[in-house]
Design a protein around this motif. Structure first.
Motif, PDB file in Angstrom:
ATOM      1  N   ILE A  64       0.844  -1.191   0.000  1.00  0.00           N
ATOM      2  CA  ILE A  64       0.000   0.000   0.000  1.00  0.00           C
ATOM      3  C   ILE A  64       0.876   1.237   0.000  1.00  0.00           C
ATOM      4  O   ILE A  64       1.926   1.275   0.646  1.00  0.00           O
ATOM      5  N   ALA A  65       0.440   2.261  -0.748  1.00  0.00           N
ATOM      6  CA  ALA A  65       1.154   3.539  -0.809  1.00  0.00           C
ATOM      7  C   ALA A  65       0.129   4.658  -0.815  1.00  0.00           C
ATOM      8  O   ALA A  65      -1.025   4.473  -1.227  1.00  0.00           O
ATOM      9  N   ARG A  66       0.551   5.820  -0.329  1.00  0.00           N
ATOM     10  CA  ARG A  66      -0.282   7.018  -0.425  1.00  0.00           C
ATOM     11  C   ARG A  66       0.305   7.908  -1.517  1.00  0.00           C
ATOM     12  O   ARG A  66       1.435   8.392  -1.395  1.00  0.00           O
ATOM     13  N   THR A  67      -0.480   8.130  -2.576  1.00  0.00           N
ATOM     14  CA  THR A  67       0.063   8.808  -3.757  1.00  0.00           C
ATOM     15  C   THR A  67      -0.395  10.247  -3.906  1.00  0.00           C
ATOM     16  O   THR A  67       0.166  10.974  -4.711  1.00  0.00           O
ATOM     17  N   SER A  68      -1.431  10.655  -3.179  1.00  0.00           N
ATOM     18  CA  SER A  68      -1.882  12.049  -3.254  1.00  0.00           C
ATOM     19  C   SER A  68      -2.642  12.366  -1.974  1.00  0.00           C
ATOM     20  O   SER A  68      -2.693  11.550  -1.048  1.00  0.00           O
ATOM     21  N   THR A  69      -3.231  13.562  -1.931  1.00  0.00           N
ATOM     22  CA  THR A  69      -3.900  14.009  -0.710  1.00  0.00           C
ATOM     23  C   THR A  69      -4.937  13.026  -0.227  1.00  0.00           C
ATOM     24  O   THR A  69      -5.009  12.703   0.962  1.00  0.00           O
ATOM     25  N   GLU A  70      -5.795  12.516  -1.143  1.00  0.00           N
ATOM     26  CA  GLU A  70      -6.897  11.652  -0.734  1.00  0.00           C
ATOM     27  C   GLU A  70      -6.838  10.274  -1.370  1.00  0.00           C
ATOM     28  O   GLU A  70      -7.821   9.539  -1.331  1.00  0.00           O
ATOM     29  N   SER A  71      -5.713   9.896  -1.979  1.00  0.00           N
ATOM     30  CA  SER A  71      -5.639   8.647  -2.741  1.00  0.00           C
ATOM     31  C   SER A  71      -4.593   7.692  -2.172  1.00  0.00           C
ATOM     32  O   SER A  71      -3.516   8.113  -1.740  1.00  0.00           O
ATOM     33  N   PHE A  72      -4.951   6.395  -2.191  1.00  0.00           N
ATOM     34  CA  PHE A  72      -4.042   5.314  -1.830  1.00  0.00           C
ATOM     35  C   PHE A  72      -4.000   4.328  -2.995  1.00  0.00           C
ATOM     36  O   PHE A  72      -4.963   4.215  -3.761  1.00  0.00           O
ATOM     37  N   VAL A  73      -2.899   3.606  -3.111  1.00  0.00           N
ATOM     38  CA  VAL A  73      -2.761   2.573  -4.135  1.00  0.00           C
ATOM     39  C   VAL A  73      -2.357   1.279  -3.445  1.00  0.00           C
ATOM     40  O   VAL A  73      -1.429   1.260  -2.642  1.00  0.00           O
ATOM     41  N   VAL A  74      -3.095   0.207  -3.765  1.00  0.00           N
ATOM     42  CA  VAL A  74      -2.812  -1.122  -3.220  1.00  0.00           C
ATOM     43  C   VAL A  74      -2.387  -2.024  -4.374  1.00  0.00           C
ATOM     44  O   VAL A  74      -3.036  -2.044  -5.425  1.00  0.00           O
ATOM     45  N   VAL A  75      -1.304  -2.772  -4.188  1.00  0.00           N
ATOM     46  CA  VAL A  75      -0.809  -3.718  -5.188  1.00  0.00           C
ATOM     47  C   VAL A  75      -0.991  -5.127  -4.644  1.00  0.00           C
ATOM     48  O   VAL A  75      -0.533  -5.430  -3.529  1.00  0.00           O
ATOM     49  N   THR A  76      -1.684  -5.986  -5.403  1.00  0.00           N
ATOM     50  CA  THR A  76      -1.916  -7.371  -4.997  1.00  0.00           C
ATOM     51  C   THR A  76      -1.468  -8.310  -6.111  1.00  0.00           C
ATOM     52  O   THR A  76      -1.296  -7.904  -7.260  1.00  0.00           O
ATOM     53  N   SER A  77      -1.324  -9.581  -5.765  1.00  0.00           N
ATOM     54  CA  SER A  77      -0.868 -10.583  -6.732  1.00  0.00           C
ATOM     55  C   SER A  77      -1.996 -11.507  -7.141  1.00  0.00           C
ATOM     56  O   SER A  77      -1.814 -12.710  -7.248  1.00  0.00           O
ATOM     57  N   SER A  78      -3.179 -10.956  -7.365  1.00  0.00           N
ATOM     58  CA  SER A  78      -4.331 -11.765  -7.761  1.00  0.00           C
ATOM     59  C   SER A  78      -4.914 -11.218  -9.046  1.00  0.00           C
ATOM     60  O   SER A  78      -5.022 -10.000  -9.228  1.00  0.00           O
ATOM     61  N   ALA A  79      -5.317 -12.122  -9.959  1.00  0.00           N
ATOM     62  CA  ALA A  79      -5.961 -11.719 -11.207  1.00  0.00           C
ATOM     63  C   ALA A  79      -7.402 -12.199 -11.258  1.00  0.00           C
ATOM     64  O   ALA A  79      -8.043 -12.127 -12.300  1.00  0.00           O
ATOM     65  N   ASP A  80      -7.912 -12.671 -10.129  1.00  0.00           N
ATOM     66  CA  ASP A  80      -9.285 -13.168 -10.069  1.00  0.00           C
ATOM     67  C   ASP A  80     -10.222 -12.017  -9.723  1.00  0.00           C
ATOM     68  O   ASP A  80     -10.051 -11.349  -8.683  1.00  0.00           O
ATOM     69  N   ASP A  81     -11.222 -11.758 -10.577  1.00  0.00           N
ATOM     70  CA  ASP A  81     -12.138 -10.632 -10.360  1.00  0.00           C
ATOM     71  C   ASP A  81     -12.876 -10.754  -9.038  1.00  0.00           C
ATOM     72  O   ASP A  81     -13.042  -9.764  -8.302  1.00  0.00           O
ATOM     73  N   SER A  82     -13.354 -11.960  -8.719  1.00  0.00           N
ATOM     74  CA  SER A  82     -14.137 -12.118  -7.485  1.00  0.00           C
ATOM     75  C   SER A  82     -13.274 -11.868  -6.250  1.00  0.00           C
ATOM     76  O   SER A  82     -13.718 -11.235  -5.287  1.00  0.00           O
ATOM     77  N   THR A  83     -12.017 -12.331  -6.279  1.00  0.00           N
ATOM     78  CA  THR A  83     -11.126 -12.099  -5.136  1.00  0.00           C
ATOM     79  C   THR A  83     -10.815 -10.620  -4.966  1.00  0.00           C
ATOM     80  O   THR A  83     -10.857 -10.072  -3.858  1.00  0.00           O
ATOM     81  N   ASN A  84     -10.509  -9.955  -6.077  1.00  0.00           N
ATOM     82  CA  ASN A  84     -10.207  -8.520  -5.999  1.00  0.00           C
ATOM     83  C   ASN A  84     -11.435  -7.706  -5.624  1.00  0.00           C
ATOM     84  O   ASN A  84     -11.337  -6.703  -4.917  1.00  0.00           O
ATOM     85  N   LEU A  85     -12.623  -8.122  -6.111  1.00  0.00           N
ATOM     86  CA  LEU A  85     -13.854  -7.417  -5.742  1.00  0.00           C
ATOM     87  C   LEU A  85     -14.116  -7.571  -4.248  1.00  0.00           C
ATOM     88  O   LEU A  85     -14.507  -6.600  -3.576  1.00  0.00           O
ATOM     89  N   ALA A  86     -13.894  -8.778  -3.704  1.00  0.00           N
ATOM     90  CA  ALA A  86     -14.088  -8.987  -2.270  1.00  0.00           C
ATOM     91  C   ALA A  86     -13.119  -8.129  -1.458  1.00  0.00           C
ATOM     92  O   ALA A  86     -13.499  -7.539  -0.430  1.00  0.00           O
ATOM     93  N   LEU A  87     -11.863  -8.033  -1.917  1.00  0.00           N
ATOM     94  CA  LEU A  87     -10.893  -7.190  -1.218  1.00  0.00           C
ATOM     95  C   LEU A  87     -11.292  -5.719  -1.295  1.00  0.00           C
ATOM     96  O   LEU A  87     -11.203  -4.987  -0.302  1.00  0.00           O
ATOM     97  N   ALA A  88     -11.746  -5.276  -2.476  1.00  0.00           N
ATOM     98  CA  ALA A  88     -12.169  -3.881  -2.621  1.00  0.00           C
ATOM     99  C   ALA A  88     -13.356  -3.573  -1.710  1.00  0.00           C
ATOM    100  O   ALA A  88     -13.425  -2.510  -1.079  1.00  0.00           O
TER     101      ALA A  88
END
Length: 742
Positions: free
Chosen positions: A382-406
């Protein structure tokens, strides 16, 4: 020689005596310091016990207030719910003896007792201490506390009560608390083994957790326990074993060390004088050089850390993210492994930061960063890239897994934040993109995630969107439209059109509604709904609002001067415009500059905006009304929410929505809704205006119901300034030839 030995002996004797005296003094100082530290520790432990006691009682008070508010909404249903959940409350609050609901005569209308508690003998409790407090302030918003009296068997027990009412009489939710059990649970959970505790009230002990009073007179710490009007005295002291354990071996070490130092002094005394100055100079030089070197290392480490990390959250910043992505994308491409990033943006954070201040805004970001980190799986970056924004990097390409994480991240942001005196709610929009869709390029995957984030924001708050190739085109078009809108504002491509408001009986124009238009260089005329959302998401909204009020006020003043009659001008505003802190000052400035009366300006907004203002921003409407501005609401029917809003925040004018007028009088339901709105306006002595009147049959229908104000294309279309000026300069009739808009 004898003299020299005598001088040496005298010097050594002086060193020995000095060493012994200093050793004894040091031992006394250390002993005194330890006694002081032990007393401070006892005092701190007592303070922590007092703080925990207040926190526990505040929890009980919060439960009382919350339950009372629930009973105020639907008493019968909530009483049944309270009956069903009473056992759960007794389990969650172990010191809770009894739950009562008393009527205004302090007679119980609902009673539940914890297991093993006897049935109350009295049928009314008007003589209890809490009753006198509740009688004075029956509907106080916070819970009140007093001794239980006849509400409990033990005289030291207390009650917490809160009043509520949705009828003419007040009822009282009352919780009876077993104070001895409360103290016992608190002491057993918070006090370290070896402490003795006694709690008294009015010089009489009501709770004791002690086996011996041996050290009480010397070491006891006394502190009051207060909650509301109730007060107890807390006494805490250690046992002999605990006190011995609290002492360290410092005194013995000081004595032993003093003897050794004295012997060393005797041995080194004759050399000390010669080396003292040289040694002191070198020590100072080494110390200074060491401090400088340490400071340089600390500064270098801090600068190196801040180059890749955010100073506020200590998360990696954009530089740190780019370094991490370059490495991970290269590995993912070589190994054909999945990689996804999520861009998380806190919705409307800039407005929160502006409204509450940067200190609270920084605290919001720090807490949300911690919440997001807790929601992430092991190995996520996880990184903070701007005033109100964060970026998360994960090692999954499964839509359902990423949707659950989101969704997990989104839910972690949702609970309210309590900062100082503010209760703050936040939401987040999330855009998700895959490395495979960006050819494993850093700039491309970040651009794709931003495109997905833009699509997520279009869904409103809490949006989540995956990247699709079409989103790049949408984002590009949005940026082009934004650039064109900025240019339009600078090059005066924005225009105001005006649609007359007609008095049907007198066949005269009594006011106009301001309508914003954007005329592009190719002659296309664009209505606000095509670019209003874009304005509100950027800083252009203030400039456009300023343009509307400046132009409209100047034009109204010119028409009134030419026509020698009063006209009203109605200006449509969105929720974003209404909640601008600068709006009252802006309206007042241009109204006074044009020498217009406050009643000649009418601020108009939709029913949904009106309900939200009355619910969350009532002060905004009150400020505008205090300035003398008329408030107009576009309504689509008569609902309970609308009636409640009108009751607490009445407008001046009701406008009947176009969708109702369009199907009137041919359709029964819209016709009935129109009639109900007209009746409501007449009963409340409010003006009512029908919008989008398109045929004579609708005019006749409105006149029969005494709705004499209307606007619509059948009466007169929205016109530019020159055409409306010409229309005002001639007698007006509904059947006259209306001028062309183009």
């Amino acid at each position: 020689m004898i003299r020299g030995r005598w001088l040496l002996l005298r010097k050594l004797l002086l060193i020995a005596v000095t060493g012994i005296v200093l050793t004894l003094l040091a031992a006394q100082v250390v002993l005194h310091s330890e006694n002081k530290a032990i007393a401070a520790r006892l005092s701190e432990d007592t303070r922590q016990l007092e703080e925990q006691f207040r926190q526990v009682l505040l929890t009980y008070a919060f439960a009382t207030e919350w339950t009372a508010r629930s009973l105020a909404r639907e008493p019968e249903q909530q009483l049944q719910t309270l009956a069903d959940e009473a056992n759960a409350l007794f389990l969650y609050y172990p010191s809770l003896q009894r739950i009562l609901v008393l009527n205004h005569r302090f007679e119980p209308v609902f009673s539940r007792a914890a297991k093993g508690q006897p049935v109350l003998g009295a049928t009314e409790f008007s003589d209890t201490p809490i009753a006198s407090k509740l009688a004075q302030q029956p509907l106080r918003p916070h819970a009140q506390s007093a001794l239980a009296g006849s509400l409990a068997e033990a005289p030291e027990d207390i009650v917490l009560a809160a009043g509520y009412s949705n009828t003419d009489e007040a009822n009282f939710l009352t919780l009876v608390v077993d104070i001895q059990r409360l103290f016992d649970d608190l002491v057993r959970s918070e006090i370290t083994e070896g402490y003795q505790v006694e709690i008294s009230m009015d010089s009489q002990a009501i709770y004791r957790f002690a086996g011996t009073d041996e050290l009480r007179a010397e070491w006891a710490v006394e502190r009051p326990l207060k909650f509301a009007s109730n007060e107890w005295q807390l006494h805490l002291w250690p046992t002999r074993e605990r006190l011995d354990a609290m002492y360290s071996a410092s005194v013995l070490l000081v004595l032993f060390g003093g003897v050794l130092l004295s012997l060393g002094g005797l041995f080194l005394g004759w050399r000390s004088h010669l080396l003292q100055q040289r040694l002191h100079a070198r020590q100072q030089l080494v110390k200074h050089a060491t401090q400088q070197l340490r400071h340089m290392h600390d500064t270098e480490d801090r600068l190196l850390f801040l180059s890749d990390h955010d100073a506020l959250t200590e998360l990696p910043n954009r530089n740190g993210l780019l370094r991490y992505l370059e490495q991970q994308l290269a590995e993912a491409q070589q190994q054909s492994s999945p990689l996804a990033i999520m861009v998380i943006s806190i919705d409307s954070f800039r407005e929160l930061n502006h409204a509450l201040g940067h200190l609270i805004g920084d605290e919001i970001i720090k807490r949300i960063a911690l919440r997001i980190q807790k929601a992430l799986p092991v190995g996520a970056f996880i990184a903070r890239t701007s005033t109100e924004s964060f970026v998360v990097v994960t090692s999954s390409a499964d839509d359902s897994t990423n949707l659950a994480l989101a969704e997990s991240i989104r839910h972690s942001v949702t609970p309210q934040l309590f900062i100082e005196q503010h209760e703050i709610y936040c939401s987040a929009s999330i855009g998700i993109a895959y490395a495979s869709d960006a050819d494993y390029e850093t700039d491309s995957i970040l651009y794709n995630a931003d495109s997905a984030l833009y699509s997520a924001r279009q869904q409103g708050y809490f949006g989540i969107e995956f990247y699709h190739s079409e989103q790049q085109l949408e984002l590009k078009q949005r940026r082009q439209r934004l650039q064109a809108l900025r240019l339009a504002l600078e090059s005066e491509q924005l225009e105001l059109y005006y649609q007359p408001v007609v008095q049907l009986r007198q066949s005269s124009i009594v006011g106009v509604e301001v309508l914003l238009r954007w005329r592009t260089p190719n002659g296309e005329l664009i209505e606000p709904r095509a670019f209003l959302e874009l304005m509100e998401q950027t800083g252009l909204i203030f400039s456009i609002t300023d343009f509307i009020f400046k132009t409209a006020c100047q034009q109204l003043a010119l028409w009134q001067k030419e026509q020698q009659r009063s006209l009203t001008i109605s200006i449509n505003l969105s929720l974003r415009q209404l909640t601008m802190p600068e709006l009252p000052e802006l309206v007042t400035h241009y109204r006074k500059r044009a020498q217009l009366s406050a009643e000649s300006i009418q601020l108009e907004f939709d029913e949904s905006v009106y309900l939200q203002l009355c619910r969350s921003h009532k002060v905004t409407v009150e400020q505008l009304k205090q300035l003398g501005m008329r408030v107009c609401v576009n309504v689509t029917g008569v609902s309970n929410s609308l009636l409640e809003a009108i009751r607490y925040c009445p407008p001046h004018v009701l406008k009947i929505a176009p969708e109702l007028i369009a199907e009137m009088p041919n359709q029964a339901v819209p016709t009935e809704l129109v009639e109900s709105i007209i009746r409501l306006a007449h009963n409340l002595r409010l003006q009512v205006i029908a919008v989008a009147v398109e045929e004579q049959q609708q005019v006749d229908f409105l006149l029969q119901r005494n709705c004499v104000l209307a606007q619509g294309h059948y009466l007169a279309p929205a016109l530019p300034v020159d055409k409306l000026t010409a229309l005002l300069q001639q007698p007006f009739t509904v059947q006259q030839q209306r001028p062309s808009v183009l």
